[in-house]
Design a protein around this motif. Structure first.
Motif, PDB file in Angstrom:
ATOM      1  N   GLY A 115     -58.080  46.327  51.953  1.00 26.19           N
ATOM      2  CA  GLY A 115     -58.596  45.879  53.244  1.00 26.19           C
ATOM      3  C   GLY A 115     -58.770  46.931  54.310  1.00 26.19           C
ATOM      4  O   GLY A 115     -59.591  46.748  55.222  1.00 26.19           O
ATOM      5  N   VAL A 116     -58.027  48.040  54.230  1.00 26.64           N
ATOM      6  CA  VAL A 116     -58.103  49.074  55.258  1.00 26.64           C
ATOM      7  C   VAL A 116     -58.909  50.284  54.787  1.00 26.64           C
ATOM      8  O   VAL A 116     -59.758  50.803  55.525  1.00 26.64           O
ATOM      9  N   TRP A 117     -58.657  50.706  53.575  1.00 23.20           N
ATOM     10  CA  TRP A 117     -59.356  51.879  53.049  1.00 23.20           C
ATOM     11  C   TRP A 117     -60.883  51.717  53.056  1.00 23.20           C
ATOM     12  O   TRP A 117     -61.595  52.658  53.451  1.00 23.20           O
ATOM     13  N   PHE A 167     -66.073  53.293  55.367  1.00 27.26           N
ATOM     14  CA  PHE A 167     -67.285  52.870  56.064  1.00 27.26           C
ATOM     15  C   PHE A 167     -67.522  53.722  57.312  1.00 27.26           C
ATOM     16  O   PHE A 167     -68.645  54.192  57.555  1.00 27.26           O
ATOM     17  N   VAL A 168     -66.481  53.929  58.100  1.00 28.97           N
ATOM     18  CA  VAL A 168     -66.606  54.721  59.329  1.00 28.97           C
ATOM     19  C   VAL A 168     -67.007  56.163  58.991  1.00 28.97           C
ATOM     20  O   VAL A 168     -67.900  56.741  59.627  1.00 28.97           O
ATOM     21  N   VAL A 169     -66.356  56.735  57.981  1.00 26.62           N
ATOM     22  CA  VAL A 169     -66.691  58.108  57.567  1.00 26.62           C
ATOM     23  C   VAL A 169     -68.129  58.173  57.064  1.00 26.62           C
ATOM     24  O   VAL A 169     -68.907  59.061  57.448  1.00 26.62           O
ATOM     25  N   SER A 197     -69.483  56.787  50.238  1.00 24.44           N
ATOM     26  CA  SER A 197     -69.424  56.006  51.472  1.00 24.44           C
ATOM     27  C   SER A 197     -70.703  56.058  52.304  1.00 24.44           C
ATOM     28  O   SER A 197     -71.044  55.054  52.950  1.00 24.44           O
ATOM     29  N   PRO A 198     -71.450  57.170  52.350  1.00 23.23           N
ATOM     30  CA  PRO A 198     -72.702  57.136  53.127  1.00 23.23           C
ATOM     31  C   PRO A 198     -73.675  56.077  52.622  1.00 23.23           C
ATOM     32  O   PRO A 198     -74.286  55.355  53.418  1.00 23.23           O
ATOM     33  N   VAL A 199     -73.803  55.973  51.301  1.00 31.66           N
ATOM     34  CA  VAL A 199     -74.702  54.962  50.723  1.00 31.66           C
ATOM     35  C   VAL A 199     -74.152  53.567  50.971  1.00 31.66           C
ATOM     36  O   VAL A 199     -74.862  52.661  51.439  1.00 31.66           O
ATOM     37  N   MET A 200     -72.870  53.381  50.708  1.00 31.47           N
ATOM     38  CA  MET A 200     -72.277  52.055  50.840  1.00 31.47           C
ATOM     39  C   MET A 200     -72.212  51.590  52.287  1.00 31.47           C
ATOM     40  O   MET A 200     -72.334  50.396  52.575  1.00 31.47           O
ATOM     41  N   SER A 201     -72.055  52.511  53.217  1.00 28.65           N
ATOM     42  CA  SER A 201     -72.019  52.120  54.628  1.00 28.65           C
ATOM     43  C   SER A 201     -73.389  51.628  55.078  1.00 28.65           C
ATOM     44  O   SER A 201     -73.482  50.669  55.852  1.00 28.65           O
ATOM     45  N   VAL A 202     -74.442  52.276  54.594  1.00 30.61           N
ATOM     46  CA  VAL A 202     -75.798  51.839  54.938  1.00 30.61           C
ATOM     47  C   VAL A 202     -76.070  50.459  54.340  1.00 30.61           C
ATOM     48  O   VAL A 202     -76.664  49.590  54.992  1.00 30.61           O
ATOM     49  N   ILE A 203     -75.631  50.243  53.100  1.00 27.79           N
ATOM     50  CA  ILE A 203     -75.806  48.939  52.469  1.00 27.79           C
ATOM     51  C   ILE A 203     -75.037  47.865  53.236  1.00 27.79           C
ATOM     52  O   ILE A 203     -75.491  46.733  53.392  1.00 27.79           O
ATOM     53  N   THR A 204     -73.873  48.235  53.751  1.00 28.51           N
ATOM     54  CA  THR A 204     -73.094  47.289  54.555  1.00 28.51           C
ATOM     55  C   THR A 204     -73.864  46.861  55.796  1.00 28.51           C
ATOM     56  O   THR A 204     -73.889  45.670  56.145  1.00 28.51           O
TER      57      THR A 204
END
Length: 344
Positions: free
Chosen positions: A313-315, A320-322, A260-267
């Motif tokens: 849709g929620v997970w 992302f928040v984490v 999630s840290p990588v994917m959140s940045v990509i988001t």
């Protein structure tokens, strides 16, 4: 990432003969393939007249923006720091070293800006339309121009590209041939699976082929594609940007959390790309060729999407928040430590 065909350094090669690989891997639009069918989350809208798809660069959008910012950030910090050092020492050696450092900064700033502009301040996506009735294909190019071709005259094959540090990627490549039917005069990618897996090419090709060729192709695709990309005349929303980025690991929710840290940045990079770019609009003369019949029973776009469940849709939002929280915490610890080390 795979930016084949998008920038000046990765443009498709044209005005050349077909390669042996393209002849061997030709895709016959009249031959039904015995394979499962996948749309690879590429459909924008579908109806009895036409089907509209996203481009090959839509799914991974955001990577180039993030890499560009990561590349530029150290030099944005280094330039003023070394300038201050040179002013403090005020001798020839310091000024020569500063000139050396700034030359590297300018070079890497240019590379970073080029990478940033591959996705930002462009089009939100580059749509492709296939008209089942007129047999025409229209596709947006990255430079904003539009290619028009006859479906029945296009040469389809498995396209092959090489991505540094990753290897080969594959797509459904469409060539416009010259009068000799041997020379490639124009090219675009008709369909692409995420990260260009070769085994996925026949699956998405069959999805497109049956729409254009099979008597019940419209109905088959309409029943299959219950999720359309929400970019028809609009920007992709913030929530869907999260869902689309994390969808690469949709079958592995634990992996979504771990990475999630990588994917959140990509988001975040995806948001920057989307909200600095303009929504493509078909010219009136082209749009007039794509009239949907009244009461078309096979008309579908993002407004008809099925409701996402918790995992879909929620997970991803939770992950992302984490992930973003972890990144912010890491930066809050790293930046003061680096500044302290430089000052010492």
């Amino acid at each position: 990432m795979d930016f084949t065909g998008q920038g000046r350094f990765t443009a498709y090669k044209v005005d050349r003969p077909l390669t042996d690989q393209e002849r061997t891997d030709r895709l016959d639009r009249k031959r039904k393939l015995n394979t499962q069918v996948r749309d690879e989350l590429s459909v924008i809208k579908i109806n009895s007249t036409y089907m509209e798809l996203v481009d090959r660069w839509y799914a991974p959008k955001g990577w180039s923006v993030v890499f560009a910012i990561m590349l530029a950030s150290p030099f944005l910090y280094a330039a003023p720091v070394f300038t201050q050092i040179a002013i403090g020492h005020n001798n020839l050696e310091s000024w020569l070293f500063l000139a050396f450092v700034l030359s590297f900064c300018v070079l890497f700033f240019w590379i970073a800006w080029y990478g940033f502009r591959l996705e930002a301040f462009r089009q939100t996506h580059y749509p492709i339309r296939l008209n089942r009735k007129t047999r025409k294909v229209h596709a947006y190019r990255p430079d904003g121009s539009i290619i028009e071709a006859d479906w029945d005259k296009l040469y389809f094959c498995v396209g092959e590209s090489v991505v540094p540090a990753y290897g080969k990627t594959f797509d459904v490549r469409a060539h416009v041939l010259g009068k000799d039917r041997k020379t490639v005069v124009d090219t675009f990618t008709l369909a692409y699976s995420y990260m260009g897996k070769k085994e996925s090419v026949p699956e998405i090709w069959e999805y497109i082929r049956r729409y254009m060729e099979e008597p019940d192709g419209v109905e088959q695709n309409w029943r299959y594609s219950d999720i359309c990309m929400p970019v028809d005349g609009r920007r992709e929303g913030v929530w869907f940007g999260i869902v689309r980025t994390f969808s690469m690991a949709a079958a592995w929710p634990i992996s979504q959390l771990i990475f999630s840290p990588v994917m959140s940045v990509i988001t975040v990079g995806r948001w920057i790309a989307m909200y600095t770019s303009k929504v493509p609009k078909w010219p009136a003369e082209i749009d007039a060729q794509y009239v949907i019949e009244p009461n078309d029973p096979y008309c579908r776009d993002w407004r008809d999407n099925v409701k996402f469940n918790f995992q879909e849709g929620v997970w991803p939002v939770i992950c992302f928040v984490v992930g973003l929280g972890v990144v912010i915490w890491g930066l809050s610890e790293l930046i003061p430590a680096l500044m302290s080390a430089v000052s010492d």
